[in-house]
Design a protein around this motif. Structure first.
Motif, mmCIF file in Angstrom:
data_model
loop_
_atom_site.group_PDB
_atom_site.id
_atom_site.type_symbol
_atom_site.label_atom_id
_atom_site.label_comp_id
_atom_site.label_asym_id
_atom_site.label_seq_id
_atom_site.Cartn_x
_atom_site.Cartn_y
_atom_site.Cartn_z
ATOM 1 N N MET A 241 0.824 -1.216 0.000
ATOM 2 C CA MET A 241 0.000 0.000 0.000
ATOM 3 C C MET A 241 0.854 1.261 0.000
ATOM 4 O O MET A 241 0.415 2.308 -0.496
ATOM 5 N N ALA A 242 2.061 1.177 0.519
ATOM 6 C CA ALA A 242 2.962 2.338 0.452
ATOM 7 C C ALA A 242 3.254 2.667 -1.012
ATOM 8 O O ALA A 242 3.290 3.832 -1.416
ATOM 9 N N ALA A 243 3.419 1.596 -1.826
ATOM 10 C CA ALA A 243 3.632 1.825 -3.260
ATOM 11 C C ALA A 243 2.392 2.460 -3.867
ATOM 12 O O ALA A 243 2.476 3.342 -4.728
ATOM 13 N N GLY A 244 1.216 2.032 -3.393
ATOM 14 C CA GLY A 244 -0.031 2.608 -3.884
ATOM 15 C C GLY A 244 -0.186 4.063 -3.475
ATOM 16 O O GLY A 244 -0.750 4.872 -4.209
ATOM 17 N N ALA A 245 0.312 4.410 -2.298
ATOM 18 C CA ALA A 245 0.168 5.787 -1.799
ATOM 19 C C ALA A 245 1.171 6.725 -2.469
ATOM 20 O O ALA A 245 0.825 7.827 -2.900
#
Ligand code: EPU
Length: 428
Positions: A241-245
């Motif tokens: 999710m960090a990559a998504g953010a």
């Protein structure tokens, strides 16, 4: 005080290595109370919660030695105490995991009642009722539960809702009980399976791991074993999710993709490109704006409550409207008010948060109130324009090993700042 300063808007790239799972390490370390002799435990994450449990084990008489990086040697041959004091239990409620093993091995345990916590009331009635069914005499006095049993006896136990630590506590107790214990509607989480596999190695007869019915054949004595803690699926999910953010492309290494199936399905539906990249590795890439998807937390294999706050960050800037529903804990939306400070458009109605994606979040000082809320705010800081200051790092450090350092190595502009006093507003 310490806080994280995050300058958002920088995409991430590189490889991040996942640590051992906190929620597997805590029951596995507690299980060393069940047998005397030398245990060797590898891939133990260096986290505040683990340090608190080790302190408790030492107070009980367990010898704990370091064995190189992330390895521990534990010996509980000579237990000296059967008491888990309030000061440790109130700081880490999973300390209650020593209750089952202590009463099973010593015939006696005195464990402080944990009380409520930021995300909900979190009772331990299932743990207590289960032990009573196994023949333990329980007494609640002066904030402690005292349990006594000459030897526990096998029982048929039904959980009204599957409880992770409840299943773990009773499964450990059942291993030294006389006869067969059946745990119905038991938790299926990979951490429960990992503990069960260790108990099997120790000599307990256990079947049904990973299903709703676990059967334990107790034995008189168990033996110490070697055990390697499984990788942390919640940490891995947080980096997906960090990559998504933040955007960019990451390889997550040392993870078990099957443990993240539901999470990956949701993230793919939201538009992230995710694929396996060799054994224990997942590649994630973000292209363009994410799509809104509805999310409902459920016991495993459903979407984990421990990733609800983090996926809300993605939904906060996604294309349309999403509904995030929390079914496990009654008060796990404390991050919403903080996300709104960054410009998110979120309305809470009962157990659901209605999230209308905005184009941008904007940096601001925010306050973490619990472990997963703190990870959510770090992710929000990566996504936001400008500078976000995340306070309340004691929560983050309970469950994420060096998150700031890992993110910095992936290109995030993040640094830990130590300063006297509060930085912006009264958060008491
Ligand atoms: N419940 C009861 N009575 C009980 C036990 C649980 O009513 O005796 C209810 C809880 O209030 C909740 C539901 O059952 O509504 C499920 O709670 P569970 O017992 O499964 O939670 P837990 O064992 O206390 C573990 C994790 C949590 C994680 C939950 C749910 C550990 C050490 N903790 O808690 O992890 O959120 O399962 O998956 O394994 C975290 O890591 O941030 C964290 C909170």
């Amino acid at each position: 005080m310490e806080y994280l300063e995050i300058k958002g808007g920088r995409s991430l790239s590189g490889t991040v290595r996942i640590s051992g799972a906190k929620n597997a390490a805590l029951p596995i370390l507690s299980a060393t109370l069940l047998a005397g002799g030398g245990f060797e435990i590898d891939q133990v994450p260096d986290l505040q919660d683990v340090r608190i449990l080790l302190r408790l084990l030492k107070e009980l008489g367990v010898e704990v030695k370091d064995k190189g990086p992330s390895g521990l040697l534990l010996d509980s041959e000579k237990l000296e105490s059967f008491e888990a004091p309030y000061d440790l239990v109130r700081r880490m409620r999973a300390s209650v995991l020593v209750l089952g093993p202590l009463v099973a091995r010593l015939g006696r345990a005195r464990v402080s009642l944990p009380g409520g916590c930021a995300i909900g009331a979190r009772p331990i009635d299932f743990h207590l009722k289960g032990l009573e069914l196994m023949g333990a005499k329980l007494e609640i006095r002066e904030g402690f539960v005292e349990a006594r049993a000459k030897r526990l006896i096998g029982a048929h136990i039904y959980f009204d809702v599957p409880s992770v630590t409840g299943t773990e506590n009773l499964m450990m107790a059942a291993c030294l009980a006389k006869g067969k214990t059946v745990l119905e509607n038991a938790a299926k989480e990979p951490e429960v399976v990992a503990l069960g596999e260790m108990l099997r190695e120790m000599g307990a007869g256990i079947s049904g791991l990973g299903t709703g019915t676990i059967v334990v054949e107790g034995s008189r004595e168990l033996r110490p074993v070697y055990c390697k803690i499984i990788p942390d699926r919640i940490e891995a999910g947080t980096y997906l999710m960090a990559a998504g953010a933040a955007g960019g492309e990451l390889v997550i290494e040392n993870c078990i993709p099957e443990h993240l199936e539901t999470v990956i399905i949701k993230l793919k539906a939201a538009g992230l490109k995710i694929k396996e990249a060799g054994p224990g590795r997942i590649k994630v890439k973000k292209r363009g704006r994410l799509k809104s998807v509805d999310v409902k937390t459920q016991p495993y294999p459903g979407f984990p409550t421990d990733l609800q706050a983090q996926i809300m960050v993605l939904m906060a800037t996604a294309g349309k409207l999403s509904v995030v529903t929390e079914t496990i804990f009654e008060n796990r939306f404390m991050h919403v008010a903080e996300l709104k400070r960054l410009g998110a458009d979120i309305r809470v109605e009962g157990r659901s948060a209605i999230v209308r994606g905005v184009k941008y979040l904007y940096g601001a000082p925010v306050m973490a109130t619990d472990l997963r809320a703190s990870a959510c705010l770090v992710l929000a800081g990566l996504a936001a324009r400008g500078t976000t200051l995340v306070q309340g790092l004691e929560h983050l450090d309970r469950g994420y090993e060096k998150m700031d350092e890992k993110l910095a190595a992936l290109g995030a502009r993040i640094r830990r700042v130590r300063q006297k006093g509060d930085i912006s507003r009264d958060c008491t």
